[in-house]
Design an enzyme around this catalytic site. Structure first.
Site, PDB file in Angstrom:
ATOM      1  N   LYS A 205       4.137   4.807   9.333  1.00 61.58           N
ATOM      2  CA  LYS A 205       3.092   3.868   8.919  1.00 61.58           C
ATOM      3  C   LYS A 205       3.509   2.409   9.069  1.00 61.58           C
ATOM      4  O   LYS A 205       4.694   2.082   9.188  1.00 61.58           O
ATOM      5  CB  LYS A 205       2.627   4.201   7.499  1.00 61.58           C
ATOM      6  CG  LYS A 205       1.749   5.453   7.506  1.00 61.58           C
ATOM      7  CD  LYS A 205       1.125   5.779   6.193  1.00 61.58           C
ATOM      8  CE  LYS A 205       0.241   7.032   6.381  1.00 61.58           C
ATOM      9  NZ  LYS A 205      -0.270   7.545   5.111  1.00 61.58           N
ATOM     10  N   ARG A 240       4.533  14.573   4.067  1.00 57.79           N
ATOM     11  CA  ARG A 240       3.668  14.729   5.259  1.00 57.79           C
ATOM     12  C   ARG A 240       4.287  13.949   6.410  1.00 57.79           C
ATOM     13  O   ARG A 240       4.379  12.723   6.334  1.00 57.79           O
ATOM     14  CB  ARG A 240       2.277  14.207   4.903  1.00 57.79           C
ATOM     15  CG  ARG A 240       1.216  14.402   5.966  1.00 57.79           C
ATOM     16  CD  ARG A 240      -0.127  13.852   5.491  1.00 57.79           C
ATOM     17  NE  ARG A 240      -1.154  14.055   6.487  1.00 57.79           N
ATOM     18  CZ  ARG A 240      -1.351  13.269   7.529  1.00 57.79           C
ATOM     19  NH1 ARG A 240      -0.585  12.206   7.721  1.00 57.79           N
ATOM     20  NH2 ARG A 240      -2.309  13.523   8.395  1.00 57.79           N
TER      21      ARG A 240
END
Ligand code: HH2
Length: 262
Positions: A205, A240
């Protein structure tokens, strides 16, 4: 949790697995690499993204799910905010619905989930993917996310979804700037105090890109491994990730180092 994006536009791997056979092979490879759970997503939630039509999401998802289900024994999660997609996925044997809207986007979603015994991931997001990174703002991000998740937990249990089925997720990067993401990761205990398993998704991210000064999402593995170490120490239940092989290998080496055996 290994990520299988069936989208043309996901922020780090959009378009790589659009072909159902390629997606299937990717999902099965993630299981071989040690994924204990797969997350299939057919709608990108990257900052700035617009919702996908239900028919398009179903068209991307169902052929892969139909073929994948009998081929793997690990649980399969489907990342969707749409009740109709969730219903179709559950009919094909999905085990978990991962709703990045925290079961708010579709008024029919709670009823679909209540009528099933699937696991439910409830993720926090400030705003919607289209606008969420324009001006995220909190007075106390950890307190506000914890209170929001507590409220969702209460509302969803009242809607007939047993608390034991619910997994909570702070929604790293969803309406959050770097300091917000760091604060949440530093205070995971405040979210664990809600008494439910925690899922954390930080893989590749933008906040890692900021810390690493790395604009290329696929080159942020150092950040992913740091989060993996941190999440493990904090007792996060589900991580995740895109790079299952690297994270599993990283954990294997840590296990050996920390086992005390020479
Ligand atoms: N992050 C993404 C998507 N779904 N679901 C949960 N529960 N938690 C997350 O942190 C999370 C999520 C974004 O990552 P990715 O799927 O790689 O990107 P995109 O949304 O662009 O497909």
């Amino acid at each position: 949790m290994g990520i299988v994006n069936l989208t043309p536009d996901s922020f780090s791997d959009g378009g790589l697995h659009l072909d159902p056979d390629t997606a299937l092979a990717h999902a099965m490879r993630l299981v071989e690499e040690g994924a204990n759970l797969l997350d299939l997503g057919a709608e990108s939630t990257r900052p700035g993204s617009l919702p996908v039509a239900t028919a398009d999401e179903l068209h991307r998802l169902l052929p892969v799910l139909r073929q994948l289900r009998p081929r793997v024994s690990v649980p399969i999660s489907v990342d969707t905010t749409k009740a109709e997609v969730a219903r179709a996925a559950l009919d094909l044997g999905a085990d978990v619905i991962n709703d990045t809207s925290g079961v708010r986007a579709d008024p029919d979603m709670a009823a679909v989930l209540a009528g099933s015994d699937c696991g439910v991931v409830v993720m926090h997001m400030q705003g919607t993917p289209r606008t969420m990174q324009q001006a995220p703002s909190y007075d106390d991000v950890v307190g506000e996310v914890a209170a929001w998740l507590a409220e969702r937990l209460l509302t969803l249990t009242q809607a007939g979804i047993a608390a034991q089925r619910i997994i909570l997720d702070p929604g790293i990067g969803f309406g959050k700037r770097l300091p917000h993401n760091l604060a949440l990761l530093q205070h995971l205990d405040r979210l664990q105090a809600l008494g439910r398993p925690l899922l954390v998704g930080a893989s590749r991210k933008a906040f890692l890109g900021e810390l690493l000064a790395e604009p290329l999402a696929t080159a942020r593995l150092a950040g992913d491994l740091a989060v993996a170490a941190h999440a493990r120490a904090a007792g996060v239940d589900i991580l995740r990730v895109h790079d299952v092989r690297a994270v599993q290998g990283f954990y294997r080496v840590l296990d050996a180092l920390e086992s005390g055996e020479a």
